[in-house]
Design a protein around this motif. Structure first.
Motif, PDB file in Angstrom:
ATOM      1  N   ALA A 188       7.316 -20.435   5.442  1.00 16.56           N
ATOM      2  CA  ALA A 188       7.749 -19.105   5.898  1.00 16.56           C
ATOM      3  C   ALA A 188       6.759 -18.588   6.929  1.00 16.56           C
ATOM      4  CB  ALA A 188       7.813 -18.133   4.724  1.00 16.56           C
ATOM      5  N   VAL A 189       7.138 -17.499   7.554  1.00 14.11           N
ATOM      6  CA  VAL A 189       6.170 -16.724   8.326  1.00 14.11           C
ATOM      7  C   VAL A 189       5.557 -15.710   7.370  1.00 14.11           C
ATOM      8  CG1 VAL A 189       5.789 -15.159  10.243  1.00 14.11           C
ATOM      9  CG2 VAL A 189       7.458 -17.019  10.460  1.00 14.11           C
ATOM     10  N   TYR A 190       4.250 -15.696   7.316  1.00 12.78           N
ATOM     11  CA  TYR A 190       3.528 -14.799   6.419  1.00 12.78           C
ATOM     12  C   TYR A 190       2.984 -13.617   7.219  1.00 12.78           C
ATOM     13  CZ  TYR A 190       3.894 -18.076   2.581  1.00 12.78           C
ATOM     14  OH  TYR A 190       4.383 -18.877   1.579  1.00 12.78           O
ATOM     15  N   TYR A 191       3.277 -12.430   6.696  1.00 12.11           N
ATOM     16  CA  TYR A 191       2.873 -11.204   7.367  1.00 12.11           C
ATOM     17  C   TYR A 191       1.871 -10.434   6.515  1.00 12.11           C
ATOM     18  CZ  TYR A 191       7.007 -11.919  10.286  1.00 12.11           C
ATOM     19  OH  TYR A 191       7.955 -12.435  11.142  1.00 12.11           O
ATOM     20  N   CYS A 192       0.878  -9.921   7.168  1.00 19.03           N
ATOM     21  CA  CYS A 192      -0.064  -9.001   6.545  1.00 19.03           C
ATOM     22  C   CYS A 192       0.448  -7.575   6.778  1.00 19.03           C
ATOM     23  CB  CYS A 192      -1.427  -9.198   7.207  1.00 19.03           C
ATOM     24  SG  CYS A 192      -2.682  -8.020   6.760  1.00 19.03           S
ATOM     25  N   ALA A 193       0.240  -6.707   5.797  1.00 17.60           N
ATOM     26  CA  ALA A 193       0.671  -5.316   5.940  1.00 17.60           C
ATOM     27  C   ALA A 193      -0.361  -4.394   5.307  1.00 17.60           C
ATOM     28  CB  ALA A 193       2.035  -5.118   5.288  1.00 17.60           C
ATOM     29  N   LEU A 194      -0.299  -3.138   5.693  1.00 21.61           N
ATOM     30  CA  LEU A 194      -1.319  -2.179   5.263  1.00 21.61           C
ATOM     31  C   LEU A 194      -0.698  -0.829   4.947  1.00 21.61           C
ATOM     32  CD1 LEU A 194      -4.776  -1.684   6.903  1.00 21.61           C
ATOM     33  CD2 LEU A 194      -3.272   0.295   6.641  1.00 21.61           C
ATOM     34  N   LYS A 195      -1.174  -0.233   3.873  1.00 18.83           N
ATOM     35  CA  LYS A 195      -0.815   1.141   3.537  1.00 18.83           C
ATOM     36  C   LYS A 195      -2.027   2.020   3.798  1.00 18.83           C
ATOM     37  CE  LYS A 195       2.411   0.280  -0.303  1.00 18.83           C
ATOM     38  NZ  LYS A 195       2.681   0.587  -1.733  1.00 18.83           N
ATOM     39  N   THR A 196      -1.791   3.199   4.336  1.00 18.59           N
ATOM     40  CA  THR A 196      -2.877   4.153   4.504  1.00 18.59           C
ATOM     41  C   THR A 196      -2.884   5.138   3.348  1.00 18.59           C
ATOM     42  OG1 THR A 196      -1.613   5.780   5.731  1.00 18.59           O
ATOM     43  CG2 THR A 196      -2.607   3.989   7.004  1.00 18.59           C
ATOM     44  N   VAL A 197      -4.012   5.825   3.208  1.00 20.49           N
ATOM     45  CA  VAL A 197      -4.126   6.814   2.143  1.00 20.49           C
ATOM     46  C   VAL A 197      -3.211   8.002   2.394  1.00 20.49           C
ATOM     47  CG1 VAL A 197      -6.475   6.131   1.572  1.00 20.49           C
ATOM     48  CG2 VAL A 197      -6.093   7.909   3.294  1.00 20.49           C
ATOM     49  N   VAL A 198      -2.782   8.171   3.627  1.00 22.79           N
ATOM     50  CA  VAL A 198      -1.954   9.329   3.974  1.00 22.79           C
ATOM     51  C   VAL A 198      -0.516   9.133   3.514  1.00 22.79           C
ATOM     52  CG1 VAL A 198      -1.072  10.725   5.866  1.00 22.79           C
ATOM     53  CG2 VAL A 198      -3.435   9.883   5.933  1.00 22.79           C
ATOM     54  N   THR A 199       0.087   8.020   3.883  1.00 27.04           N
ATOM     55  CA  THR A 199       1.512   7.818   3.608  1.00 27.04           C
ATOM     56  C   THR A 199       1.777   6.913   2.406  1.00 27.04           C
ATOM     57  OG1 THR A 199       1.720   5.882   5.045  1.00 27.04           O
ATOM     58  CG2 THR A 199       1.983   8.044   6.075  1.00 27.04           C
ATOM     59  N   ARG A 200       0.836   5.999   2.133  1.00 29.90           N
ATOM     60  CA  ARG A 200       1.007   5.010   1.053  1.00 29.90           C
ATOM     61  C   ARG A 200       2.316   4.252   1.194  1.00 29.90           C
ATOM     62  NH1 ARG A 200      -2.024   7.469  -4.321  1.00 29.90           N
ATOM     63  NH2 ARG A 200      -3.830   8.265  -3.213  1.00 29.90           N
ATOM     64  N   THR A 201       2.679   3.990   2.420  1.00 29.23           N
ATOM     65  CA  THR A 201       3.825   3.123   2.708  1.00 29.23           C
ATOM     66  C   THR A 201       3.351   2.033   3.658  1.00 29.23           C
ATOM     67  OG1 THR A 201       4.512   4.548   4.556  1.00 29.23           O
ATOM     68  CG2 THR A 201       5.529   4.955   2.420  1.00 29.23           C
ATOM     69  N   TRP A 202       4.137   0.956   3.751  1.00 32.82           N
ATOM     70  CA  TRP A 202       3.735  -0.173   4.598  1.00 32.82           C
ATOM     71  C   TRP A 202       3.969   0.192   6.068  1.00 32.82           C
ATOM     72  CZ3 TRP A 202       0.750  -3.206   2.078  1.00 32.82           C
ATOM     73  CH2 TRP A 202       0.969  -3.509   0.738  1.00 32.82           C
ATOM     74  N   ASP A 203       3.023   0.907   6.609  1.00 33.05           N
ATOM     75  CA  ASP A 203       3.166   1.422   7.966  1.00 33.05           C
ATOM     76  C   ASP A 203       2.724   0.450   9.047  1.00 33.05           C
ATOM     77  OD1 ASP A 203       2.285   4.831   7.048  1.00 33.05           O
ATOM     78  OD2 ASP A 203       4.235   3.835   7.177  1.00 33.05           O
TER      79      ASP A 203
END
Length: 119
Positions: free
Chosen positions: A92-107
């Motif tokens: 597969a293609v592997y993706y890194c993702a990050l949530k911030t403390v502000v939204t707590r969504t995968w922005d």
């Protein structure tokens, strides 16, 4: 803004191992958690693993527990995914993702890194 850059993908034989890395830059003080997702050809993107940035608590897709390990290096703002006993279906293609403390969504998302497991 946060930028994510993945590395470490490649071609490996079934049963082999790979370690993916994802380095975050920019407003890294706002990191809440980082995670990995993957998308195989013709399939939807799926969750792989996540790690909480402060406490290091981890969570995995049930089907991957025991083979994949997520870890972090806070000083380097980097998250890793150690993948062992790889199977062709892990391709597969592997993706890194990050949530911030502000939204707590995968922005924020990385560009993806290809992992191919040959049988």
């Amino acid at each position: 803004q946060v930028q994510l850059v993945e590395s470490g993908g490649g071609l490996v034989q079934a049963g082999g191992s790979l370690r993916l890395s994802c380095a975050a830059s920019g407003r890294t003080f706002s990191i809440y958690s980082m995670g990995w997702f993957r998308q195989a050809p013709g399939k939807e993107r799926e969750f792989v693993a996540v790690i909480n940035w402060s406490g290091g608590i981890t969570s995995y897709a049930d089907s991957l527990k025991g083979r994949f390990t997520i870890s972090r290096d806070n000083a380097k703002n980097t998250v890793y995914l150690q993948m062992n006993s790889l199977k062709p279906e892990d391709t597969a293609v592997y993706y890194c993702a990050l949530k911030t403390v502000v939204t707590r969504t995968w922005d924020y998302w990385g560009q993806g890194t290809q992992v191919t497991v040959s049988s």
